[in-house]
Design a protein around this motif. Structure first.
Motif, PDB file in Angstrom:
ATOM      1  N   VAL A  13     -42.288-117.239 -27.554  1.00 36.53           N
ATOM      2  CA  VAL A  13     -42.222-118.319 -26.568  1.00 36.53           C
ATOM      3  C   VAL A  13     -41.958-117.709 -25.197  1.00 36.53           C
ATOM      4  CG1 VAL A  13     -40.882-120.328 -25.824  1.00 36.53           C
ATOM      5  CG2 VAL A  13     -41.367-119.986 -28.263  1.00 36.53           C
ATOM      6  N   ALA A  25     -40.580-118.884 -21.696  1.00 40.69           N
ATOM      7  CA  ALA A  25     -39.974-119.969 -20.912  1.00 40.69           C
ATOM      8  C   ALA A  25     -39.915-119.481 -19.466  1.00 40.69           C
ATOM      9  CB  ALA A  25     -38.612-120.320 -21.480  1.00 40.69           C
ATOM     10  N   GLY A  26     -38.717-119.202 -18.934  1.00 37.04           N
ATOM     11  CA  GLY A  26     -38.630-118.724 -17.549  1.00 37.04           C
ATOM     12  C   GLY A  26     -39.112-117.289 -17.386  1.00 37.04           C
ATOM     13  N   GLY A  27     -39.148-116.551 -18.479  1.00 36.08           N
ATOM     14  CA  GLY A  27     -39.620-115.171 -18.435  1.00 36.08           C
ATOM     15  C   GLY A  27     -38.654-114.186 -17.784  1.00 36.08           C
ATOM     16  N   GLN A  28     -37.454-114.634 -17.443  1.00 35.82           N
ATOM     17  CA  GLN A  28     -36.545-113.751 -16.700  1.00 35.82           C
ATOM     18  C   GLN A  28     -35.883-112.701 -17.594  1.00 35.82           C
ATOM     19  OE1 GLN A  28     -36.506-114.263 -13.028  1.00 35.82           O
ATOM     20  NE2 GLN A  28     -38.296-115.103 -14.055  1.00 35.82           N
ATOM     21  N   SER A  29     -35.976-112.882 -18.898  1.00 37.37           N
ATOM     22  CA  SER A  29     -35.573-111.826 -19.823  1.00 37.37           C
ATOM     23  C   SER A  29     -36.793-111.250 -20.528  1.00 37.37           C
ATOM     24  CB  SER A  29     -34.592-112.358 -20.874  1.00 37.37           C
ATOM     25  OG  SER A  29     -33.391-112.742 -20.261  1.00 37.37           O
ATOM     26  N   LEU A  30     -37.745-112.117 -20.876  1.00 34.27           N
ATOM     27  CA  LEU A  30     -38.902-111.659 -21.638  1.00 34.27           C
ATOM     28  C   LEU A  30     -39.854-110.791 -20.801  1.00 34.27           C
ATOM     29  CD1 LEU A  30     -40.447-111.653 -24.268  1.00 34.27           C
ATOM     30  CD2 LEU A  30     -41.491-113.833 -23.649  1.00 34.27           C
ATOM     31  N   HIS A  63     -31.793-122.817 -14.722  1.00 37.50           N
ATOM     32  CA  HIS A  63     -30.363-122.633 -14.428  1.00 37.50           C
ATOM     33  C   HIS A  63     -29.999-123.364 -13.128  1.00 37.50           C
ATOM     34  CE1 HIS A  63     -29.860-119.489 -17.443  1.00 37.50           C
ATOM     35  NE2 HIS A  63     -30.753-118.699 -16.880  1.00 37.50           N
ATOM     36  N   ALA A 115     -26.782-114.464 -13.010  1.00 38.52           N
ATOM     37  CA  ALA A 115     -27.753-113.791 -12.138  1.00 38.52           C
ATOM     38  C   ALA A 115     -27.700-114.267 -10.678  1.00 38.52           C
ATOM     39  CB  ALA A 115     -29.156-113.955 -12.705  1.00 38.52           C
ATOM     40  N   GLY A 136     -35.325-118.929 -14.500  1.00 42.02           N
ATOM     41  CA  GLY A 136     -34.774-118.796 -15.852  1.00 42.02           C
ATOM     42  C   GLY A 136     -34.217-120.121 -16.352  1.00 42.02           C
ATOM     43  N   THR A 137     -34.290-120.325 -17.661  1.00 39.38           N
ATOM     44  CA  THR A 137     -33.816-121.582 -18.234  1.00 39.38           C
ATOM     45  C   THR A 137     -32.513-121.378 -19.006  1.00 39.38           C
ATOM     46  OG1 THR A 137     -34.992-121.268 -20.328  1.00 39.38           O
ATOM     47  CG2 THR A 137     -36.220-122.332 -18.540  1.00 39.38           C
ATOM     48  N   GLY A 141     -24.623-112.700 -21.780  1.00 36.21           N
ATOM     49  CA  GLY A 141     -25.045-113.961 -21.170  1.00 36.21           C
ATOM     50  C   GLY A 141     -23.890-114.956 -21.140  1.00 36.21           C
ATOM     51  N   GLU A 142     -23.857-115.745 -20.086  1.00 35.01           N
ATOM     52  CA  GLU A 142     -22.789-116.739 -19.939  1.00 35.01           C
ATOM     53  C   GLU A 142     -23.018-117.954 -20.835  1.00 35.01           C
ATOM     54  OE1 GLU A 142     -24.308-115.236 -17.460  1.00 35.01           O
ATOM     55  OE2 GLU A 142     -22.704-114.252 -16.340  1.00 35.01           O
ATOM     56  N   ALA A 176     -37.056-124.082 -29.531  1.00 32.54           N
ATOM     57  CA  ALA A 176     -35.808-124.778 -29.181  1.00 32.54           C
ATOM     58  C   ALA A 176     -36.182-125.771 -28.085  1.00 32.54           C
ATOM     59  CB  ALA A 176     -34.765-123.781 -28.694  1.00 32.54           C
ATOM     60  N   TYR A 180     -24.819-108.734 -14.511  1.00 29.83           N
ATOM     61  CA  TYR A 180     -24.215-109.001 -15.806  1.00 29.83           C
ATOM     62  C   TYR A 180     -22.745-108.609 -15.750  1.00 29.83           C
ATOM     63  CZ  TYR A 180     -28.687-109.967 -18.000  1.00 29.83           C
ATOM     64  OH  TYR A 180     -29.883-110.535 -18.348  1.00 29.83           O
TER      65      TYR A 180
HETATM   66  C1  LIG Z   1     -32.004-109.220 -12.479  1.00 29.23           C
HETATM   67  C2  LIG Z   1     -31.584-110.170 -13.563  1.00 29.23           C
HETATM   68  C3  LIG Z   1     -30.247-110.470 -13.725  1.00 29.23           C
HETATM   69  C4  LIG Z   1     -29.845-111.346 -14.716  1.00 29.23           C
HETATM   70  N1  LIG Z   1     -28.507-111.613 -14.842  1.00 29.23           N
HETATM   71  C5  LIG Z   1     -28.103-112.453 -15.811  1.00 29.23           C
HETATM   72  C6  LIG Z   1     -26.712-112.760 -15.973  1.00 29.23           C
HETATM   73  O1  LIG Z   1     -25.848-112.303 -15.218  1.00 29.23           O
HETATM   74  N2  LIG Z   1     -26.374-113.596 -16.990  1.00 29.23           N
HETATM   75  C7  LIG Z   1     -27.307-114.133 -17.834  1.00 29.23           C
HETATM   76  O2  LIG Z   1     -26.938-114.886 -18.734  1.00 29.23           O
HETATM   77  N3  LIG Z   1     -28.605-113.881 -17.693  1.00 29.23           N
HETATM   78  C8  LIG Z   1     -29.028-113.061 -16.708  1.00 29.23           C
HETATM   79  N4  LIG Z   1     -30.375-112.804 -16.587  1.00 29.23           N
HETATM   80  C9  LIG Z   1     -31.328-113.423 -17.562  1.00 29.23           C
HETATM   81  C10 LIG Z   1     -31.677-114.851 -17.187  1.00 29.23           C
HETATM   82  O3  LIG Z   1     -30.550-115.681 -17.273  1.00 29.23           O
HETATM   83  C11 LIG Z   1     -32.763-115.443 -18.080  1.00 29.23           C
HETATM   84  O4  LIG Z   1     -33.171-116.608 -17.445  1.00 29.23           O
HETATM   85  C12 LIG Z   1     -32.375-115.853 -19.479  1.00 29.23           C
HETATM   86  O5  LIG Z   1     -31.757-114.829 -20.167  1.00 29.23           O
HETATM   87  C13 LIG Z   1     -33.595-116.209 -20.317  1.00 29.23           C
HETATM   88  O6  LIG Z   1     -34.135-117.433 -19.968  1.00 29.23           O
HETATM   89  P1  LIG Z   1     -35.685-117.563 -19.677  1.00 29.23           P
HETATM   90  O7  LIG Z   1     -35.969-119.000 -19.566  1.00 29.23           O
HETATM   91  O8  LIG Z   1     -36.037-116.709 -18.532  1.00 29.23           O
HETATM   92  O9  LIG Z   1     -36.306-117.047 -21.063  1.00 29.23           O
HETATM   93  P2  LIG Z   1     -37.505-116.045 -21.369  1.00 29.23           P
HETATM   94  O10 LIG Z   1     -37.323-114.764 -20.662  1.00 29.23           O
HETATM   95  O11 LIG Z   1     -38.782-116.753 -21.204  1.00 29.23           O
HETATM   96  O12 LIG Z   1     -37.248-115.836 -22.937  1.00 29.23           O
HETATM   97  C14 LIG Z   1     -36.174-115.065 -23.432  1.00 29.23           C
HETATM   98  C15 LIG Z   1     -36.250-115.023 -24.964  1.00 29.23           C
HETATM   99  O13 LIG Z   1     -35.925-116.295 -25.524  1.00 29.23           O
HETATM  100  C16 LIG Z   1     -37.052-116.851 -26.211  1.00 29.23           C
HETATM  101  N5  LIG Z   1     -37.115-118.261 -25.826  1.00 29.23           N
HETATM  102  C17 LIG Z   1     -37.004-118.759 -24.557  1.00 29.23           C
HETATM  103  N6  LIG Z   1     -37.052-120.095 -24.574  1.00 29.23           N
HETATM  104  C18 LIG Z   1     -37.207-120.462 -25.863  1.00 29.23           C
HETATM  105  C19 LIG Z   1     -37.323-121.725 -26.515  1.00 29.23           C
HETATM  106  N7  LIG Z   1     -37.264-122.868 -25.826  1.00 29.23           N
HETATM  107  N8  LIG Z   1     -37.476-121.736 -27.865  1.00 29.23           N
HETATM  108  C20 LIG Z   1     -37.525-120.578 -28.562  1.00 29.23           C
HETATM  109  N9  LIG Z   1     -37.414-119.358 -28.005  1.00 29.23           N
HETATM  110  C21 LIG Z   1     -37.250-119.294 -26.668  1.00 29.23           C
HETATM  111  C22 LIG Z   1     -38.252-116.044 -25.774  1.00 29.23           C
HETATM  112  O14 LIG Z   1     -39.241-115.997 -26.757  1.00 29.23           O
HETATM  113  C23 LIG Z   1     -37.640-114.685 -25.503  1.00 29.23           C
HETATM  114  O15 LIG Z   1     -37.487-113.981 -26.682  1.00 29.23           O
HETATM  115  C24 LIG Z   1     -30.812-111.943 -15.587  1.00 29.23           C
HETATM  116  C25 LIG Z   1     -32.160-111.649 -15.424  1.00 29.23           C
HETATM  117  C26 LIG Z   1     -32.561-110.771 -14.433  1.00 29.23           C
HETATM  118  C27 LIG Z   1     -34.012-110.458 -14.292  1.00 29.23           C
END
Ligand SMILES: Cc1cc2nc3c(=O)[nH]c(=O)nc-3n(C[C@H](O)[C@H](O)[C@H](O)COP(=O)(O)OP(=O)(O)OC[C@H]3O[C@@H](n4cnc5c(N)ncnc54)[C@H](O)[C@@H]3O)c2cc1C
Ligand code: FES
Ligand code: FES
Lengths: 294, 182
Positions: free
Chosen positions: A30, A32-37, A78, A102, A110-111, A123-124, A167, A193
């Motif tokens: 999946v 979502a926001g892609g901020q980890s993926l 977020h 972040a 990010g979501t 993660g918080e 989810a 982090y």
């Molecule tokens: C520079 C930087 C600093 C950061 N600092 C922090 C921090 O201090 N604290 C913190 O908590 N995070 C931090 N992050 C991460 C950020 O919070 C991400 O937004 C979060 O971890 C993942 O959310 P996303 O929507 O971007 O998910 P994605 O990156 O799209 O997905 C992350 C993972 O979850 C899965 N996934 C996502 N949504 C779903 C869904 N609905 N159902 C099933 N699987 C799903 C994906 O398949 C993937 O494996 C940081 C990121 C960056 C780039």
């Protein structure tokens, strides 16, 4: 670096998303926001053959407050959660914690649900879900199920969500009246982090603590809630014995956590830090109005 | 992979102009802007979200273009550093460039040296000042905490944020004054 090739799926409904996930199984992820993926893909730490991009799915960006819970949809960013006045009024902890996730540019994309699905011990929001006794709502072509937080987090970056499950939302449980919360963490730079972090809830009735719990960031493998009732309950929050009770709570937290050493900090330092942060959030939670401090 | 990657027609509005290109799904928005649309003002430093050099505005909100795929930006409005100079409150300098308040402030306060990080700072600060038009120096510091600069030591960037707030207010007052006399 650049991601490896993948097939991009852009479902418009939850049903379509579930159908694609059922079809691609373990070859899919999946997005979502892609901020980890996306960092993971860019570094080629993973190269899934299919990405199921849920950003165009209708009706997933809601933030809804009921008497029992704050329900956050899978496309609520977020930043939207931090801004939501309704969510803040119902559960101040959500804003207190989210503002530590972040930097604004990351929070804009990010979501909250993505960060829980990612299950990073640093993660918080996983810690907050635990403290609020929260639930994850999952949908697949096989049906719908709810997963309590205790059954959801399986290990660092590992959950019990199946490959074909989406989810669709998480529900953060609300606290009883008279509960105050506070959240604090320590990072080298605000937005990075955390080396260690802690959130607390303290319920006070007639000036006396009746319940208290704490949950942690970066010092446990999976979210873990420590009941501080045994050391704090019965204490008058403004009395002289409060100071000693807070010291005992900090000691209990230091015993409870299992921090690891890495290039950012040693295990001992993190343990010391989380004890001190616990002291501060407890004091803050009973002094500030509704623990209204970030 | 042996087969040729499928291409997607991606249409976005960049700096007010609709642009389309056919790209593979894995094309990052940053590379889409730089390679496919030849808008090389957006810089790429780390490609994992940490440095902030690639920050662009997506529907007005700052986001990392290295952490978005072009296909996900379909139909959205993007503002890059190239677009800042055509904002309503941009002014033409004696040397002929059109500078937004934030760009003007960076020039006045020496908010840049090599300029690699600058596009990301400019977009981030432009969006920030819309949310908080009168930041304190502490808030200015916080506002730029997600962007890295290897040259300036940040002091002049903090000054630039504060100066940009002043210039924005001056230009707004000017515009309102014009409105009254006209
Ligand atoms: C520079 C930087 C600093 C950061 N600092 C922090 C921090 O201090 N604290 C913190 O908590 N995070 C931090 N992050 C991460 C950020 O919070 C991400 O937004 C979060 O971890 C993942 O959310 P996303 O929507 O971007 O998910 P994605 O990156 O799209 O997905 C992350 C993972 O979850 C899965 N996934 C996502 N949504 C779903 C869904 N609905 N159902 C099933 N699987 C799903 C994906 O398949 C993937 O494996 C940081 C990121 C960056 C780039
Ligand atoms: S290149 Fe995107 S944040 Fe560094
Ligand atoms: S001016 Fe050189 S990196 Fe910032």
């Amino acid at each position: 670096m650049k991601p490896a090739p993948f097939v991009h799926h852009a479902p418009r409904t939850v049903g379509e998303a579930a159908a694609v996930l059922a079809q691609v199984g373990h070859d899919g992820k999946v997005l979502a926001g892609g901020q980890s993926l996306v960092p993971i893909l860019n570094m080629r730490l993973a190269s899934p053959a299919h990405l199921v991009d849920i950003n165009g799915v209708e009706g997933l960006d809601g933030i809804d407050v009921s008497d029992e819970a704050v329900r956050v949809g899978a496309l609520a960013r977020h930043a939207a959660l931090a801004r939501s006045e309704d969510a803040y009024a119902a559960l101040p902890l959500l804003r207190q914690a989210t503002l530590n996730v972040a930097h604004p540019a990351i929070r804009n994309r990010g979501t909250t649900v993505g960060s829980i699905a990612h299950a990073d011990p640093a993660g918080e929001m996983p810690a907050v879900l635990a403290l609020c006794d929260g639930v994850v709502e999952a949908v697949s072509a096989r049906g719908r199920r709810e997963i309590g937080w205790q059954d959801f987090f399986a290990g660092p970056l590992e959950t019990t969500l199946q490959a074909d499950e989406l989810a669709v939302a998480v529900r953060f449980g609300r606290f009883p009246t008279g509960t105050r919360t506070a959240f604090r963490e320590s990072a080298r730079r605000h937005g990075d982090y955390a080396l260690a972090g802690v959130g607390v809830m303290v319920t006070v009735a007639d000036g006396v603590v009746t319940a208290a719990r704490a949950s942690f960031v970066s010092v446990t493998d999976v979210p873990s809630v420590l009941d501080l009732g045994p050391v704090l309950a019965g204490t008058e929050a403004s009395s002289e014995s409060w100071g000693a009770a807070v010291d005992s709570a900090a000691a209990a937290v230091r015993d409870h956590v299992q921090p690891e050493s890495d290039i950012h900090a040693t295990s001992d330092y993190r343990r010391m830090l989380v004890g001190e942060l616990t002291r501060r959030v407890l004091v803050e939670s009973v002094t500030a109005a509704e623990g209204d401090r970030r | 992979m042996t087969d040729v990657e499928a291409l997607h027609d991606v249409t976005v509005t960049v700096n007010g102009v609709r642009r389309t290109a056919a790209v593979p799904a894995r094309r990052l928005l940053s590379d889409f802007l730089r390679h496919d649309l030849r808008l090389t003002g957006t810089h790429v430093g780390c490609e994992h979200g940490v440095c902030g050099a690639c920050t662009v505005l997506v529907d007005g909100a700052p986001m990392r273009s290295c952490l978005m795929f072009a296909v996900s930006a379909q139909q959205h409005e993007i503002t890059t550093v190239e677009g800042l100079g055509s904002a309503p409150d941009a002014r033409v300098t004696p040397t002929g460039e059109s500078l937004s308040p934030v760009q003007q402030a960076f020039a006045e306060c020496h908010g840049l040296q090599c300029g690699f990080c600058t596009p990301g700072f400019l977009t981030t600060i432009t969006a920030y000042l819309q949310e908080n038009p009168t930041p304190t120096s502490e808030q200015a510091r916080e506002a730029i905490s997600g962007n890295l600069c290897r040259c300036t030591g940040y002091q002049n960037i903090v000054k630039s944020v504060l100066r940009a707030a002043e210039i924005t207010a001056e230009r707004r007052a000017e515009a309102e004054g014009d409105g009254e006399t006209a």
